[in-house]
Enzyme design. Sequence first.
Site, PDB file in Angstrom:
ATOM      1  N   LYS A   1      -8.175  -5.561  -0.293  1.00 33.84           N
ATOM      2  CA  LYS A   1      -6.964  -6.389  -0.295  1.00 33.84           C
ATOM      3  C   LYS A   1      -7.272  -7.777   0.252  1.00 33.84           C
ATOM      4  O   LYS A   1      -6.787  -8.779  -0.275  1.00 33.84           O
ATOM      5  CB  LYS A   1      -5.854  -5.711   0.523  1.00 33.84           C
TER       6      LYS A   1
ATOM      7  N   GLN B   1      -0.969  -0.394   6.645  1.00 35.91           N
ATOM      8  CA  GLN B   1      -1.860   0.475   5.875  1.00 35.91           C
ATOM      9  C   GLN B   1      -1.649   1.935   6.284  1.00 35.91           C
ATOM     10  O   GLN B   1      -1.700   2.264   7.473  1.00 35.91           O
ATOM     11  CB  GLN B   1      -3.327   0.051   6.123  1.00 35.91           C
TER      12      GLN B   1
ATOM     13  N   ASP C   1       4.923  -3.927   0.054  1.00 36.62           N
ATOM     14  CA  ASP C   1       4.491  -2.607  -0.412  1.00 36.62           C
ATOM     15  C   ASP C   1       5.662  -1.815  -1.012  1.00 36.62           C
ATOM     16  O   ASP C   1       5.444  -0.776  -1.629  1.00 36.62           O
ATOM     17  CB  ASP C   1       3.908  -1.807   0.763  1.00 36.62           C
TER      18      ASP C   1
END
Length: 277
Positions: free
Chosen positions: A51, A95, A118
């Site tokens: 990422k 994450q 997200d």
Amino acid sequence: MEIIDGKALAKVTRENLKKEAEELRAKGIVPKLAVILVGSDKASQIYVRNKSKACEEVGIEYEEILLEEDTKMDTLLDIIDDLNNRADINGILLQSPIPEHLDINEAFRRISPEKDVDGFNPISLGKLCLNQDTFVSCTPYGIMKILEAYNIDIRGKHAVIIGRSNIVGKPMSLCLLNKDATVTICHSKTKNLKEITQQADILIAAIGKKQFVTADMVKTGAVVIDVGINRTEEGLFGDVDFENVKEKTSFITPVPGGVGPMTVAMLMNNIIKATKL
Ligand code: NAD
């Protein structure tokens, strides 16, 4: 049969986003992502590195917040609050997985919906459910972009998803439903799985079990999308027995090089979108 090139599609997507990032920078606006990583999960470290590389390529600034395995929930929430309040941060990504003593749902809920790149906040998921504009979680969103890029019809098709996770299976089902597919979600308690998957025009495997989907489970001409990432000593495998399944399909995604790169590209897309907001 056509093998879908997710890597190439992701490259084009990143190039287009790079232009958008340049336009924002020309106006003095610098897109910026904050990533929170708790603990030392090996796979998470790989994802986070991918990422950060993609951010660099697109022209998105990147800040990593590394927290110890034994971080307390209050500390994590304070950090999220701080990032929510910072004007220079456009997107926040926590994450997963995080250590078990932490409540991931509470943490996702705390991320401001405006910075929820997200798409895991209940507000984002609720809006997806209502077919309203929102941040769509990156893996389902990437799959929708793949289907669109390859001109694969969705309307009226029977889409079968194996897996009902909050980050893949459920949002995937909503994305397909919003595009008028007839959707069936299967999971570990589903009976007669094979009978159901054999009916799929579009079959999406998000299980996390190496080569779980075998040729006998697939209808001739089906579109097969493999979300699985299974790291073994023999290498990286998807959830689909690719070599034996591919000949039966009209389109199939490989692992690696299918869904994975598009997931990261859609994260970049969501960060640019959040910056524009
Ligand atoms: P998860 O473990 O949260 O969910 C797995 C799902 O599979 C569950 O809903 C479970 O009911 C179902 N399942 C398990 N055994 C089954 C069985 N025998 N029959 C039918 N269903 C069964 O996993 P997840 O987070 O949704 O991820 C799934 C896979 O996708 C993993 O391999 C993960 O690494 C991968 N993944 C890839 C990307 C990407 O960008 N390519 C993104 C997210 C997840």
